[in-house]
Design a protein around this motif. Sequence first.
Motif, PDB file in Angstrom:
ATOM      1  N   VAL A 112      18.796  53.483  47.341  1.00  0.00           N
ATOM      2  CA  VAL A 112      19.505  52.202  47.273  1.00  0.00           C
ATOM      3  C   VAL A 112      20.919  52.361  47.876  1.00  0.00           C
ATOM      4  O   VAL A 112      21.056  52.884  48.971  1.00  0.00           O
ATOM      5  N   CYS A 113      21.950  51.985  47.130  1.00  0.00           N
ATOM      6  CA  CYS A 113      23.296  51.985  47.746  1.00  0.00           C
ATOM      7  C   CYS A 113      23.821  53.384  48.043  1.00  0.00           C
ATOM      8  O   CYS A 113      24.759  53.541  48.819  1.00  0.00           O
ATOM      9  N   SER A 114      23.236  54.411  47.410  1.00  0.00           N
ATOM     10  CA  SER A 114      23.664  55.794  47.707  1.00  0.00           C
ATOM     11  C   SER A 114      22.853  56.385  48.854  1.00  0.00           C
ATOM     12  O   SER A 114      23.000  57.580  49.162  1.00  0.00           O
ATOM     13  N   GLY A 214      24.967  43.139  35.865  1.00  0.00           N
ATOM     14  CA  GLY A 214      26.174  43.514  36.595  1.00  0.00           C
ATOM     15  C   GLY A 214      27.249  44.162  35.756  1.00  0.00           C
ATOM     16  O   GLY A 214      27.848  45.176  36.141  1.00  0.00           O
ATOM     17  N   ASN A 215      27.475  43.574  34.572  1.00  0.00           N
ATOM     18  CA  ASN A 215      28.519  44.072  33.686  1.00  0.00           C
ATOM     19  C   ASN A 215      28.293  45.519  33.262  1.00  0.00           C
ATOM     20  O   ASN A 215      29.204  46.346  33.275  1.00  0.00           O
ATOM     21  N   GLU A 216      27.029  45.823  32.901  1.00  0.00           N
ATOM     22  CA  GLU A 216      26.704  47.187  32.455  1.00  0.00           C
ATOM     23  C   GLU A 216      26.749  48.165  33.631  1.00  0.00           C
ATOM     24  O   GLU A 216      27.197  49.299  33.497  1.00  0.00           O
ATOM     25  N   ALA A 251      30.817  47.823  46.853  1.00  0.00           N
ATOM     26  CA  ALA A 251      30.068  46.977  45.913  1.00  0.00           C
ATOM     27  C   ALA A 251      30.976  45.941  45.271  1.00  0.00           C
ATOM     28  O   ALA A 251      30.558  44.816  45.015  1.00  0.00           O
ATOM     29  N   ASN A 252      32.225  46.355  44.997  1.00  0.00           N
ATOM     30  CA  ASN A 252      33.139  45.474  44.278  1.00  0.00           C
ATOM     31  C   ASN A 252      34.547  46.024  44.469  1.00  0.00           C
ATOM     32  O   ASN A 252      34.776  47.206  44.239  1.00  0.00           O
ATOM     33  N   ILE A 253      35.489  45.178  44.869  1.00  0.00           N
ATOM     34  CA  ILE A 253      36.846  45.664  45.146  1.00  0.00           C
ATOM     35  C   ILE A 253      37.465  46.285  43.892  1.00  0.00           C
ATOM     36  O   ILE A 253      38.268  47.225  43.978  1.00  0.00           O
TER      37      ILE A 253
END
Length: 322
Positions: A112-114, A214-216, A251-253
């Motif tokens: 995935v993202c990695s 998302g939060n976790e 993924a998120n700033i």
Amino acid sequence: MVYARITGTGGYLPENIMTNADLEKIVDTTDKWIRDRTGIEQRHIALEGQTMVDLAEAASRKAIEAANIEAQDIELIILATSTPDKIFPSSACILQARLGIHGCPAFDIQAVCSGFIYALTVAEKFIKSGTSKKALVVGAEIFSRILNWEDRSTCVLFADGAGAVILEANDETGIISTHIHADGKYENLLHVPYGIGDGYDQVKAGKAFVEMKGNEVFKVAVNTLGRIVDETLAANNMMKSDIDWLVPHQANIRIITATAKKLKMSMDQVVVTINKHGNTSAASVPLALDVAVRDGRIKSNELLLLEAFGGGFTWGSVLVRY
Ligand code: ACO
């Protein structure tokens, strides 16, 4: 000592841009919510008919040109993706044929993202062992095809794109160390719940979409990326101040800022593309690297820390002297 050196980078983003204002027309969201919570302003979304390998091919050709080699010189192709063109053959084989290369090993990596960090790690082993002298390593995704465009918690985040590097055996400099990890106990926090095994009926109904708590994920990502920074520095007996550039997964700033803070780095030393690219999963690190190499920020001999975190969970880092 043989190093795997990055000798060329390339990136490709589909021409079609989707802004936050465009998304406001599709789901119950606002430009302000997306910017404040994620840092994203716009993303590139492939047109109908474009495939992931189309994007990968464009990025690969640019990396080959930048490295000043011929496609036929490549002895290994590794393509990181979670959105392959076909179940099989691997997208790396399809890419190989497009590039007119015949016979060298070619395979996909799914982390995935990695994925790009995993792919660089594997390619470096081939080069260090003397098995290959020149490798094409690609991260490419077409996440727009696995998004539920009615789910505002995911469809505003992900996007399409491709990044590629050429790695070559070099006596002097290159990748210094690689660190990859996974913990499958987090499977259900970030996944496409349906596939060939589970929920095949949902696949047939066209409902195999990304689901994320998302939060976790956010909390684990921040802690884990902090740990991978420590692990990478300790393994090389280096200090935070030795790093010239952080090239993080986008993924998120807020996650990126937290990692930079941990490294005591100014945001001027962090390559940020999330505002323009969104989260392109396995493509995000090589795309960010390509942007900063081409605009002249990253220079020869500088020390780069590449890192990523994604579904699995998987995470990892690559320390490289550029
Ligand atoms: N627009 C407006 N409101 C929204 C949207 C949206 N697009 N999406 C969710 N909300 C609402 C939620 O419904 C919730 O409302 P409620 O309080 O009334 O229930 C509220 O906003 C807050 O939701 P949270 O999920 O708590 O928001 P958070 O601040 O955590 O931000 C985000 C969400 C951006 C997804 C964040 O959690 C995040 O970035 N997580 C990590 C993502 C990541 O790193 N993934 C790993 C890599 S990706 C890969 O591997 C494929």
